[in-house]
Write an enzyme that holds these catalytic residues in place. Sequence first.
Site, PDB file in Angstrom:
ATOM      1  N   LYS A  18       0.815  -1.219   0.000  1.00  0.00           N
ATOM      2  CA  LYS A  18       0.000   0.000   0.000  1.00  0.00           C
ATOM      3  C   LYS A  18       0.850   1.271   0.000  1.00  0.00           C
ATOM      4  CE  LYS A  18      -2.263   0.098   3.766  1.00  0.00           C
ATOM      5  NZ  LYS A  18      -1.685   1.115   4.663  1.00  0.00           N
ATOM      6  N   ARG A  94      -8.262   4.054   9.836  1.00  0.00           N
ATOM      7  CA  ARG A  94      -7.895   2.718  10.287  1.00  0.00           C
ATOM      8  C   ARG A  94      -9.060   2.041  11.021  1.00  0.00           C
ATOM      9  NH1 ARG A  94      -1.921   1.878  12.256  1.00  0.00           N
ATOM     10  NH2 ARG A  94      -1.768   2.357  10.061  1.00  0.00           N
ATOM     11  N   ARG A 131      10.768 -11.896   4.412  1.00  0.00           N
ATOM     12  CA  ARG A 131      11.509 -10.638   4.358  1.00  0.00           C
ATOM     13  C   ARG A 131      12.687 -10.658   5.322  1.00  0.00           C
ATOM     14  NH1 ARG A 131       7.808  -5.492   4.793  1.00  0.00           N
ATOM     15  NH2 ARG A 131       7.573  -6.091   6.984  1.00  0.00           N
ATOM     16  N   ARG A 163      13.288  -9.490  11.100  1.00  0.00           N
ATOM     17  CA  ARG A 163      12.819  -8.680  12.235  1.00  0.00           C
ATOM     18  C   ARG A 163      11.915  -9.518  13.119  1.00  0.00           C
ATOM     19  NH1 ARG A 163      10.388  -3.345   9.572  1.00  0.00           N
ATOM     20  NH2 ARG A 163       8.598  -4.512  10.286  1.00  0.00           N
ATOM     21  N   ARG A 174      -1.042  -9.688  13.080  1.00  0.00           N
ATOM     22  CA  ARG A 174      -1.253  -8.358  12.481  1.00  0.00           C
ATOM     23  C   ARG A 174      -2.393  -8.413  11.461  1.00  0.00           C
ATOM     24  NH1 ARG A 174       4.747  -7.576  11.758  1.00  0.00           N
ATOM     25  NH2 ARG A 174       4.533  -6.810   9.641  1.00  0.00           N
TER      26      ARG A 174
END
Length: 224
Positions: A18, A94, A131, A163, A174
């Site tokens: 996004k 949000r 990632r 991470r 999430r």
Amino acid sequence: MAASGVRLVLLGKPGAGKGTQAALLSQHYGVEHLSTGDVFRAAVAQGTSVGLEVQRYMDTGELVPDEIVIRVVDEHFAAGGPLEAGFILDGFPRTLVQAEELEQVLADHPLELVLNIEVPTEAILDRIAGRRVCVNCGASYHVNKRPTVDWTCDVCGGDVVQRDDDTEAAVATRLEVYDRQTVPIIDFYCNLGKLVAVDGVGDGDEVQERLIKEVDGRFAPGRP
Ligand SMILES: [Zn+2]
């Protein structure tokens, strides 16, 4: 009066691309790209009263409450922000409350379109869980697109790691939070006739073309 620019909201799961797409669209249409983070940082930098409150939440890592998010966005527009010139909102609204308040704030400069970038959860998990980032400069890699030498950053020689919040379990959490908050927003914009779903699978350029086609098809900037 000069033709006004597009007024868009981009929705999409974390990892749907996004932010990247919002930046590309803002260049394409010559309008401001407003991410919540940018608006927050600007308010903090200006030291406004609401900026100080935002600072407090950012310092403690707490989520900034709806009411304060809306005030920051409202003040941004009130202070000569890009209501007329157009904008692309990224990361806002949000929650349903924020979406409803945004309609009030925009008043006679309503949103033209809300683009929902759709990527299947499987693909997101692959993107994010695969990632790897450089601890030193933040350069981004993927298990399928590694640095040239082991896990050493091509840019700066730093260590490239996963991470903590990029593990599959953390990403799944999430995504769940995102769905819970976003389904009501999608319904809200659907009822207003503003929602368009865009396929977010594929490379960035392809997705960009699809987004532009939807925007141009429903709203022709500069048409008299
Ligand atoms: Zn690096």
